[in-house]
Design an enzyme around this catalytic site. Structure first.
Site, PDB file in Angstrom:
ATOM      1  N   GLU A  32       0.851  -1.183   0.000  1.00  0.00           N
ATOM      2  CA  GLU A  32       0.000   0.000   0.000  1.00  0.00           C
ATOM      3  C   GLU A  32       0.894   1.244   0.000  1.00  0.00           C
ATOM      4  O   GLU A  32       1.810   1.355   0.804  1.00  0.00           O
ATOM      5  CB  GLU A  32      -0.914  -0.007   1.235  1.00  0.00           C
ATOM      6  N   ARG A 106     -17.749   2.985   5.072  1.00  0.00           N
ATOM      7  CA  ARG A 106     -16.595   2.415   4.366  1.00  0.00           C
ATOM      8  C   ARG A 106     -15.452   2.124   5.333  1.00  0.00           C
ATOM      9  O   ARG A 106     -14.788   1.089   5.236  1.00  0.00           O
ATOM     10  CB  ARG A 106     -16.119   3.370   3.274  1.00  0.00           C
ATOM     11  N   TYR A 215     -29.196   6.401   3.999  1.00  0.00           N
ATOM     12  CA  TYR A 215     -29.380   5.124   4.697  1.00  0.00           C
ATOM     13  C   TYR A 215     -28.577   5.122   5.984  1.00  0.00           C
ATOM     14  O   TYR A 215     -27.598   5.859   6.135  1.00  0.00           O
ATOM     15  CB  TYR A 215     -28.979   3.942   3.811  1.00  0.00           C
ATOM     16  N   ASP A 310     -12.018  -1.763  -8.729  1.00  0.00           N
ATOM     17  CA  ASP A 310     -11.979  -0.577  -9.579  1.00  0.00           C
ATOM     18  C   ASP A 310     -10.814  -0.578 -10.555  1.00  0.00           C
ATOM     19  O   ASP A 310     -10.880   0.098 -11.584  1.00  0.00           O
ATOM     20  CB  ASP A 310     -11.908   0.683  -8.714  1.00  0.00           C
TER      21      ASP A 310
END
Length: 411
Positions: A32, A106, A215, A310
């Site tokens: 990362e 998330r 939501y 993605d």
């Protein structure tokens, strides 16, 4: 002999890929580029198709602690406020699809996956490690970081997002396309809102050239709100996340129904005010980009290199399946890599198997997301036809058995 997978990217897709590969018996090294694991954004909707994967990975209890499980999805017209259709979720989703419909922050989903990874012994996490390029020799794949470190592995998984460096080298097919849609996102404690604006359901407001979705997240204690309008920004798109001034959003929604304007104004006011834990999230702005629907398995894997999430199939958020397809990718990747114990299977063949099983489903979700965007943002006669159809066939139109149900096994 223990196989080694190199995973590039530490977002939701990268962590899911690393977890699935580790569970398949591979040693995994994840790289990362950021100095710390984190996840920007607000909320994520997880259909039963995705929740089944997380449950299968043994994360049911962890998910239950941090997610919300709405009892229904309601669609409303953004101009008139009229209720158009309802899809029961809750117990019905469990009965029909074998898992609930979940909504989650998330950061909470990312933390759940990271915690599962940190409990595994065959996995190494490397921060501040940006991968500059790779070499696939046919027998091994080698990555080289920007710091000059070279690492060999049996497979490379590019899960490095929309602006994927792995994809750039593998496919050389240009930059993502700019959609002309802007997403304003906010998340805040429900207790900071007037009681009439709090909600434990998913509500989608559909209007000309815009829509808003709200939501619950964090066990229902917080509310996530996403407003998507048409527009452009002039700033660096690769920065991805920008602080937003609510004036532009409020202007775009000035002609909408009073209850929707009240919600947007309340979220704006709450985002500007501190809360007890200092964690309120004001509006953030994302310029949305995507790519056309996938055209073949070659866009998902070639040789010893595979793409996931993605990096492979960025999509518009009008089916709420971006994170879901990354997690589904990871599950299928794990099933393919699990066959590596049989010496009859070479790694490129396993990755090709993964690609063949995934690309058509991803393409279908990408295409349906595009279509939904046109329907959500419709005006004139198309808007009237949409509303009439939802009033008559709401549950039938909103339910998606092809998406939420079990996927057929492929040979």
């Amino acid at each position: 002999m223990m196989r080694q997978a190199l995973v590039v990217g530490g977002g939701i897709g990268g962590l899911a890929a690393a977890l699935s590969a580790s569970r398949a018996g591979w040693d995994v090294r994840l790289y990362e580029r950021a100095p710390a694991f984190s996840e920007v954004g607000a909320g994520v909707q997880l259909g039963p198709n995705v929740v089944r994967v997380l449950h299968g990975w043994g994360l049911e209890a962890e998910l239950a602690r941090v997610a919300a499980f709405p009892d229904r999805l309601q669609v409303r017209d953004a101009l008139s406020g009229q209720a158009l259709g309802v899809l029961p979720l809750g117990a019905r989703a469990v009965q029909v699809y074998g898992a609930p419909y979940a909504t989650i922050a998330r950061a909470d989903l990312h933390g759940l996956l990271l915690g599962a990874l940190q409990a595994r012994s065959n996995l190494w996490l490397n921060l501040s490690s940006a991968v500059a390029r790779f070499t696939d020799s046919g027998s091994v794949v080698t990555i080289k970081t920007t710091e000059g470190l070279e690492v060999e592995g049996d497979a490379l998984i590019g899960a490095d997002g929309l602006w994927s460096r792995v994809r750039e080298q593998l496919l050389n097919d240009g930059l993502p396309r700019v959609t002309g849609h802007l997403a304003y996102r906010a998340m805040l404690p429900q207790a900071s809102l007037p009681e009439r604006l709090r909600s434990q359901q998913v509500t989608a407001w559909l209007g000309p050239r815009l829509h808003v979705v709200q939501y619950p997240v964090r066990g229902g204690d917080w509310l996530n709100v996403v407003a998507i309008v048409h527009g452009q920004v002039e700033r660096d798109l690769q920065s991805w996340d920008h602080a937003a001034h609510a004036a532009g959003l409020q202007a775009a929604l000035a002609h909408t129904a009073a209850p929707l304007r009240e919600l947007i104004d309340a979220v704006t006011a709450c985002g500007d005010a501190p809360v007890d834990d200092g964690a309120a999230v004001g509006w953030r702005l994302w310029p949305l980009c995507d790519r056309p629907p996938m055209r073949g398995a070659y866009q998902q894997a070639q040789g010893r290199v595979a793409l996931l999430g993605d990096a492979a199939h960025p999509m518009r958020p009008y089916l709420a399946q971006g994170a879901g397809m990354a997690i589904e990718d990871a599950a299928e990747l794990g099933r393919a890599l699990g066959l590596a114990q049989d010496p009859a299977f070479e790694v490129p063949a396993l990755l090709q198997r993964y690609a063949l099983r995934r690309w058509q489903r991803n393409a279908r979700v990408q295409a349906r997301s595009l279509r939904n965007g046109q329907i959500f943002h419709a005006d004139g006669a198309l808007r009237l036809a949409r509303n009439a159809s939802l009033l008559v066939l709401g549950e039938k139109l909103l339910d998606l058995p092809w998406l939420y149900g079990d996927q057929p096994a492929l040979a």
